[in-house]
Design a protein around this motif. Structure first.
Motif, PDB file in Angstrom:
ATOM      1  N   VAL A 124       0.841  -1.212   0.000  1.00  0.00           N
ATOM      2  CA  VAL A 124       0.000   0.000   0.000  1.00  0.00           C
ATOM      3  C   VAL A 124       0.875   1.260   0.000  1.00  0.00           C
ATOM      4  CG1 VAL A 124      -2.056  -1.035   1.038  1.00  0.00           C
ATOM      5  CG2 VAL A 124      -0.270  -0.136   2.530  1.00  0.00           C
ATOM      6  N   ILE A 162      -0.829   2.461 -11.562  1.00  0.00           N
ATOM      7  CA  ILE A 162      -2.284   2.624 -11.458  1.00  0.00           C
ATOM      8  C   ILE A 162      -2.791   1.709 -10.351  1.00  0.00           C
ATOM      9  CG2 ILE A 162      -4.470   2.280 -12.669  1.00  0.00           C
ATOM     10  CD1 ILE A 162      -3.100   3.132 -15.204  1.00  0.00           C
ATOM     11  N   GLU A 189     -11.426   2.909 -13.123  1.00  0.00           N
ATOM     12  CA  GLU A 189     -12.432   1.856 -13.080  1.00  0.00           C
ATOM     13  C   GLU A 189     -13.793   2.493 -12.789  1.00  0.00           C
ATOM     14  OE1 GLU A 189      -9.429   1.180 -12.860  1.00  0.00           O
ATOM     15  OE2 GLU A 189      -9.168  -0.898 -13.443  1.00  0.00           O
ATOM     16  N   THR A 307      -8.559  -7.845 -14.704  1.00  0.00           N
ATOM     17  CA  THR A 307      -7.949  -8.999 -14.028  1.00  0.00           C
ATOM     18  C   THR A 307      -9.013  -9.818 -13.288  1.00  0.00           C
ATOM     19  OG1 THR A 307      -6.400  -9.681 -12.315  1.00  0.00           O
ATOM     20  CG2 THR A 307      -7.290  -7.487 -12.064  1.00  0.00           C
ATOM     21  N   LEU A 373     -11.244 -15.243  -4.481  1.00  0.00           N
ATOM     22  CA  LEU A 373     -12.606 -15.023  -4.970  1.00  0.00           C
ATOM     23  C   LEU A 373     -12.822 -15.411  -6.434  1.00  0.00           C
ATOM     24  CD1 LEU A 373     -15.411 -13.806  -4.800  1.00  0.00           C
ATOM     25  CD2 LEU A 373     -14.375 -11.536  -4.912  1.00  0.00           C
TER      26      LEU A 373
END
Ligand code: EPU
Length: 421
Positions: A124, A162, A189, A307, A373
């Motif tokens: 981060v 990005i 996005e 992705t 996920l």
């Protein structure tokens, strides 16, 4: 832990309504911290990550209630605790999204540093560097990020890479900063646009929405009376059901979704042989009973191929006609589904960040383990066509991001059931 049992071989058909987007709802819920008036948020998907976010907001003192239409009413006026604890952050990395809003509104935030995750290291540093440039004093100690600033100051930021949640965190920090902030090389996005629109509705002054340069004129406070905001539809959920229909040579219609959110995905589905029709808020896909053709793709930030759809397309390529290459450029370890698909008979070779897949006519059911996920979604999709009964284990991953998946798939004719632990 619950498992899903799928009997392959049913062609999917029918109509579904797309739920609200997880990746819009999470930052918007975090952004409610910035409002000094109660807000009501609608179209929130029923997901484990949402429950975790509400738990996190509750733990810092946000008052939350749910009305009869399942809108979430949020009042951030009694926030008394500026710490996001490790117990919650480790179960959901996007907890980092409370850093920017807490710091901007209360001048302090302590957020557990998220660790690596199944798909990559996911640092981060860009979030923290941006906040430092805005005048925050940041220490990382004992596994926590400690940030302080009397009032953040607007500045010119050029993001070195990005980043979606990085852009969101800095955007939420900048709306209450003193002066103008420019974020260059911002992610664009649709979920970021949704967050920016929500912030503007609250009284922020953000321009350049939808581009990679966001300009934010800081304001002193945010919040308006009786604000209700509905989150955007989930383009990744929509894309996942479209691929599920395509792999079974089926035909479905999705409601409550703007096709423009999925331009790159729809192009690839057309390449795979699907007939796609669209309206303002619906998409239909028809494979006319045919086996898909293999499609090559390369993931990249929006508007390129996401992705979050890579694993699902990989499943489709496993039974498609022809050979495809799938290149992952966003995360360094997002191929965990490959080994599991191979256990179902897929012919995939990995070469660094590219998977080369030669389609076979048949996959065979196997017990498989979900690792993240979208990998879980890929295994379920493969299970829909595999011969026999596929048992997908560790499905808590899927419950983090797909709203009632087994009910929605059953509605389309799939044979799928949850086996409680
Ligand atoms: N990165 C850095 N430093 C940073 C931030 C990011 O090096 O400070 C790198 C990451 O390690 C990665 C790349 O930049 O290699 C892009 O990561 P990004 O920050 O954009 O990802 P994210 O914000 O953590 C969001 C979504 C993900 C989605 C990615 C990419 C949310 C809550 N999560 O993650 O969603 O894959 O953007 O589009 O919005 C999912 O829904 O399954 C999911 C993983």
């Amino acid at each position: 832990m619950d498992k899903l049992l799928i009997t392959g071989g049913q062609q999917l058909s029918g109509t579904l309504t797309v739920s609200g987007a997880k990746n819009s709802a999470l930052p918007i819920l975090a952004a409610t911290i910035l409002s000094d008036k109660p807000v009501s948020i609608g179209n929130i998907p029923h997901l484990h990550d949402i429950t975790t976010t509400l738990e996190l907001l509750g733990c810092i003192g946000v008052d939350i209630s749910i009305d009869e239409k399942l809108n979430i009413e949020i009042n951030s006026n009694d926030i008394h605790n500026l710490t996001a604890p490790y117990e919650l952050v480790r179960t959901m990395r996007s907890s980092i999204l409370v850093l920017g809003p807490l710091l901007a509104r209360f001048g302090e935030a302590n957020v557990a540093l998220p660790g690596g995750c199944a798909i990559g290291a996911r640092p981060v540093n860009i979030h923290l560097d941006g906040l430092k440039k805005m005048g925050a004093e940041i220490r990382v100690e004992n596994g926590y990020i400690h940030a302080k600033a009397s009032r953040l100051k607007g500045c010119h930021l050029v993001l070195e890479q990005i980043t979606v949640t990085g852009t969101e965190n800095l955007l939420m920090a900048a709306v209450l900063a003193e002066g103008t902030t420019v974020i260059e090389n911002a992610a664009r996005e649709p979920e970021i646009n949704d967050l920016a629109n929500f912030l503007n509705t609250l009284g922020a002054d953000i321009s350049g929405i939808g581009t990679n340069v966001l300009t934010i004129e800081g304001v002193k406070r945010l919040g308006i009376e009786n604000l209700h905001y509905d989150v955007l539809a989930d383009r990744i959920e929509a894309g996942t059901y479209l691929v599920a229909a395509a792999i079974t040579s089926g035909s479905i219609t999705l409601k409550n979704i703007s096709p423009h959110l999925l331009d790159a995905v729809l192009e690839k589905l057309k390449e795979a042989g699907a007939i796609i029709e669209t309206g303002d808020d619906w998409i239909s896909l028809d494979m006319q009973g045919k086996r898909p053709t293999a499609v090559s793709l390369r993931t990249a930030p929006f508007p390129a191929f996401p992705t979050d759809m890579q694993a699902q397309f990989m499943a489709m390529n496993c039974i498609a006609e022809g050979t495809s290459t799938v290149t992952e450029t966003i995360f360094e370890n997002r191929f965990m589904h490959v080994q599991e698909l191979q256990r179902m008979g897929a012919n995939i070779k990995l070469e660094s960040n590219t998977a080369i897949c030669t389609g076979t006519e048949l996959l065979t059911a196997a017990p498989v383990t979900a690792t993240d996920l979208r990998a879980s979604a890929s295994l379920i999709i493969a299970g829909l066509v595999a011969q026999g009964e596929t048992l997908v284990e560790q499905i808590y991953h899927i419950d983090r991001g797909y709203d009632h998946i087994e009910e929605k798939l059953s509605q389309l004719g799939a044979i799928i059931r949850r086996i409680p632990r």
